[in-house]
Write a protein that holds these residues in place. Sequence first.
Motif, PDB file in Angstrom:
ATOM      1  N   SER A 108      33.362  31.835  38.420  1.00  0.00           N
ATOM      2  CA  SER A 108      32.292  31.450  39.349  1.00  0.00           C
ATOM      3  C   SER A 108      30.948  31.938  38.831  1.00  0.00           C
ATOM      4  O   SER A 108      29.930  31.236  38.955  1.00  0.00           O
ATOM      5  CB  SER A 108      32.554  32.044  40.737  1.00  0.00           C
ATOM      6  OG  SER A 108      33.776  31.568  41.223  1.00  0.00           O
ATOM      7  N   THR A 109      30.930  33.123  38.275  1.00  0.00           N
ATOM      8  CA  THR A 109      29.695  33.704  37.746  1.00  0.00           C
ATOM      9  C   THR A 109      29.255  32.953  36.491  1.00  0.00           C
ATOM     10  O   THR A 109      28.079  32.569  36.357  1.00  0.00           O
ATOM     11  CB  THR A 109      29.927  35.203  37.436  1.00  0.00           C
ATOM     12  OG1 THR A 109      30.381  35.839  38.629  1.00  0.00           O
ATOM     13  CG2 THR A 109      28.676  35.870  36.933  1.00  0.00           C
ATOM     14  N   THR A 130      37.712  37.786  34.169  1.00  0.00           N
ATOM     15  CA  THR A 130      38.988  37.201  34.601  1.00  0.00           C
ATOM     16  C   THR A 130      39.513  36.391  33.414  1.00  0.00           C
ATOM     17  O   THR A 130      38.908  36.388  32.336  1.00  0.00           O
ATOM     18  CB  THR A 130      38.832  36.254  35.814  1.00  0.00           C
ATOM     19  OG1 THR A 130      38.105  35.080  35.387  1.00  0.00           O
ATOM     20  CG2 THR A 130      38.106  36.894  36.970  1.00  0.00           C
ATOM     21  N   ALA A 132      39.849  33.057  33.536  1.00  0.00           N
ATOM     22  CA  ALA A 132      39.561  31.659  33.870  1.00  0.00           C
ATOM     23  C   ALA A 132      39.163  30.834  32.650  1.00  0.00           C
ATOM     24  O   ALA A 132      39.479  29.652  32.553  1.00  0.00           O
ATOM     25  CB  ALA A 132      38.465  31.585  34.924  1.00  0.00           C
ATOM     26  N   LYS A 148      33.564  18.257  44.124  1.00  0.00           N
ATOM     27  CA  LYS A 148      33.199  19.002  42.922  1.00  0.00           C
ATOM     28  C   LYS A 148      32.866  18.017  41.812  1.00  0.00           C
ATOM     29  O   LYS A 148      33.707  17.238  41.383  1.00  0.00           O
ATOM     30  CB  LYS A 148      34.350  19.913  42.504  1.00  0.00           C
ATOM     31  CG  LYS A 148      33.949  20.829  41.387  1.00  0.00           C
ATOM     32  CD  LYS A 148      34.815  22.052  41.353  1.00  0.00           C
ATOM     33  CE  LYS A 148      34.318  23.002  40.290  1.00  0.00           C
ATOM     34  NZ  LYS A 148      35.111  24.206  40.236  1.00  0.00           N
ATOM     35  N   LEU A 175      45.458  38.688  41.740  1.00  0.00           N
ATOM     36  CA  LEU A 175      44.450  37.805  41.147  1.00  0.00           C
ATOM     37  C   LEU A 175      44.631  37.737  39.627  1.00  0.00           C
ATOM     38  O   LEU A 175      44.486  36.666  39.020  1.00  0.00           O
ATOM     39  CB  LEU A 175      43.035  38.286  41.508  1.00  0.00           C
ATOM     40  CG  LEU A 175      41.881  37.465  40.949  1.00  0.00           C
ATOM     41  CD1 LEU A 175      41.984  35.992  41.325  1.00  0.00           C
ATOM     42  CD2 LEU A 175      40.531  38.021  41.437  1.00  0.00           C
ATOM     43  N   HIS A 265      40.575  29.177  43.271  1.00  0.00           N
ATOM     44  CA  HIS A 265      40.793  28.430  42.031  1.00  0.00           C
ATOM     45  C   HIS A 265      42.084  28.833  41.303  1.00  0.00           C
ATOM     46  O   HIS A 265      42.953  27.997  41.032  1.00  0.00           O
ATOM     47  CB  HIS A 265      39.575  28.652  41.124  1.00  0.00           C
ATOM     48  CG  HIS A 265      39.677  28.030  39.783  1.00  0.00           C
ATOM     49  ND1 HIS A 265      39.400  26.698  39.556  1.00  0.00           N
ATOM     50  CD2 HIS A 265      40.035  28.539  38.591  1.00  0.00           C
ATOM     51  CE1 HIS A 265      39.580  26.434  38.288  1.00  0.00           C
ATOM     52  NE2 HIS A 265      39.956  27.530  37.670  1.00  0.00           N
TER      53      HIS A 265
HETATM   54  P1  NAD Z   1      35.999  33.982  40.459  1.00  0.00           P
HETATM   55  O1  NAD Z   1      35.006  34.055  39.387  1.00  0.00           O
HETATM   56  O2  NAD Z   1      35.654  33.214  41.687  1.00  0.00           O
HETATM   57  O3  NAD Z   1      36.387  35.482  40.863  1.00  0.00           O
HETATM   58  C1  NAD Z   1      37.219  35.720  41.986  1.00  0.00           C
HETATM   59  C2  NAD Z   1      36.845  37.073  42.615  1.00  0.00           C
HETATM   60  O4  NAD Z   1      37.265  38.107  41.759  1.00  0.00           O
HETATM   61  C3  NAD Z   1      35.344  37.268  42.813  1.00  0.00           C
HETATM   62  O5  NAD Z   1      35.138  37.892  44.051  1.00  0.00           O
HETATM   63  C4  NAD Z   1      34.953  38.197  41.691  1.00  0.00           C
HETATM   64  O6  NAD Z   1      33.846  39.026  42.001  1.00  0.00           O
HETATM   65  C5  NAD Z   1      36.210  39.021  41.518  1.00  0.00           C
HETATM   66  N1  NAD Z   1      36.407  39.551  40.185  1.00  0.00           N
HETATM   67  C6  NAD Z   1      36.198  38.916  39.010  1.00  0.00           C
HETATM   68  N2  NAD Z   1      36.550  39.719  37.995  1.00  0.00           N
HETATM   69  C7  NAD Z   1      36.979  40.882  38.540  1.00  0.00           C
HETATM   70  C8  NAD Z   1      37.474  42.102  37.993  1.00  0.00           C
HETATM   71  N3  NAD Z   1      37.637  42.287  36.686  1.00  0.00           N
HETATM   72  N4  NAD Z   1      37.799  43.099  38.852  1.00  0.00           N
HETATM   73  C9  NAD Z   1      37.691  42.928  40.191  1.00  0.00           C
HETATM   74  N5  NAD Z   1      37.240  41.790  40.767  1.00  0.00           N
HETATM   75  C10 NAD Z   1      36.888  40.784  39.942  1.00  0.00           C
HETATM   76  O7  NAD Z   1      37.391  33.424  39.965  1.00  0.00           O
HETATM   77  P2  NAD Z   1      37.845  32.734  38.599  1.00  0.00           P
HETATM   78  O8  NAD Z   1      39.227  32.302  38.841  1.00  0.00           O
HETATM   79  O9  NAD Z   1      37.569  33.590  37.441  1.00  0.00           O
HETATM   80  O10 NAD Z   1      36.885  31.463  38.450  1.00  0.00           O
HETATM   81  C11 NAD Z   1      37.038  30.331  39.253  1.00  0.00           C
HETATM   82  C12 NAD Z   1      35.900  29.360  39.028  1.00  0.00           C
HETATM   83  O11 NAD Z   1      35.713  29.105  37.649  1.00  0.00           O
HETATM   84  C13 NAD Z   1      36.143  28.003  39.677  1.00  0.00           C
HETATM   85  O12 NAD Z   1      34.975  27.537  40.310  1.00  0.00           O
HETATM   86  C14 NAD Z   1      36.503  27.124  38.502  1.00  0.00           C
HETATM   87  O13 NAD Z   1      36.240  25.765  38.735  1.00  0.00           O
HETATM   88  C15 NAD Z   1      35.665  27.704  37.407  1.00  0.00           C
HETATM   89  N6  NAD Z   1      36.176  27.420  36.049  1.00  0.00           N
HETATM   90  C16 NAD Z   1      35.420  26.619  35.264  1.00  0.00           C
HETATM   91  C17 NAD Z   1      35.856  26.318  33.984  1.00  0.00           C
HETATM   92  C18 NAD Z   1      35.004  25.464  33.098  1.00  0.00           C
HETATM   93  O14 NAD Z   1      35.356  25.217  31.963  1.00  0.00           O
HETATM   94  N7  NAD Z   1      33.857  25.027  33.565  1.00  0.00           N
HETATM   95  C19 NAD Z   1      37.063  26.834  33.501  1.00  0.00           C
HETATM   96  C20 NAD Z   1      37.800  27.664  34.335  1.00  0.00           C
HETATM   97  C21 NAD Z   1      37.335  27.953  35.619  1.00  0.00           C
END
Ligand code: NAD
Length: 365
Positions: A108-109, A130, A132, A148, A175, A265
């Motif tokens: 998300s960030t 993460t 992701a 989206k 998570l 997600h």
């Molecule tokens: P996220 O970024 O929403 O994080 C989920 C929660 O975990 C947040 O509250 C965050 O603050 C917390 N968090 C993150 N890292 C942490 C850590 N190390 N310790 C404790 N808390 C932590 O979740 P996500 O799954 O990483 O990302 C999801 C988003 O990324 C979705 O919107 C998705 O569509 C996007 N995404 C985009 C692509 C792309 O190629 N554009 C690929 C993958 C995901």
Amino acid sequence: MFMRWSRSSQIVGLMRFVHETLAQRVRFATGSARGQLTDEIEQSAFRRPMVISTRGQREVAEEVCGDVSVGVWHHDVAMHVPIHLAERARSVAGNERVDSVIAVGGGSTVGLAKAVALTTSLPIVAIPTTYAGSEATNVWGITENGQKMTGSDARVLPQAVILDAELTVSLPVDLAMASGLNALAHCIDSMWAPRADPINASLALEGMRALRAGLPQVKADPSSLQGHEETLFGAYLAAVAFASAGSGLHHKICHVLGGMFDLPHAQTHAVVLPHVLALNGAAAPTVQARIGQALGSTSADEGLAELRRALQAPSALRDLGMPESGIVRAAQTLESLIPPSNPATLSGDELRALLRACWEGIGQS
Ligand code: NAD
């Protein structure tokens, strides 16, 4: 030779493909994100970066950016990049005259940093926390009115990525498991996505091996730096494969569900993956066998089921907050989005049945 599947499940063709590798510097340095970021900022001569993190990760961001002269801190981040937050971040970047964006956090960030880069062309340094994998792709996503929108654009590909497994140790274990399965989904979908080729298949298969090795270690001992490092490495390979191969059926489904129902997600990916693997694996037995091998099993489905049991993965979309009435609505949207490269063909009824199985968690542990 790279064996391609065909709809009739026969091996077809000789090796012939066009592969594009995205240009990005990777600094893999467990325990050294702060020093690596300082080097990157110096090397790029950035003077006034904007730092984006969630409020919850503010302290982590401050620590990592401890030796950087920060132009502005920004913490208005939400999942799936709502349009109003994208616009707010863009105007902060403009008002503060920043020259770059540092993203410290999950998808998300990084996604918000990409939304800024999309209209400003500011370079991004991504420090993921993460699995992701958004940091490796040139794909952006912005959500407006429950839909989206995604696209690919060279401006949103981070110029540099700093991978530090110490930053993932704080992930809540549930998570971490879901996020790792999100990475595994990048690998598996890359095997039959629109631009699947032997290079991204190799990355994807190695990514699967690393994730299968790392995730159970993290589950057994969430403080295991070795487990986090292996998982982070696998997640990066997964993301590079996905960036090259594009979105397959699995990602189309998760994007539609995520935007429509604001579902978490990583957990959504974890739930949907076995259903798409079972469907497509049956239509592409050669690929299925390679996935099974990478997952240490004779069958891809069983390999994934074993891993999901070990990780206690979530199994039903209804548990994530999706309404039952959403099945029909999501299926309608998805019908026109099934990639032509998908091994299995799907009628509207089959699509609804697949979504219902995901919603109910049928056949999953
Ligand atoms: P996220 O970024 O929403 O994080 C989920 C929660 O975990 C947040 O509250 C965050 O603050 C917390 N968090 C993150 N890292 C942490 C850590 N190390 N310790 C404790 N808390 C932590 O979740 P996500 O799954 O990483 O990302 C999801 C988003 O990324 C979705 O919107 C998705 O569509 C996007 N995404 C985009 C692509 C792309 O190629 N554009 C690929 C993958 C995901």
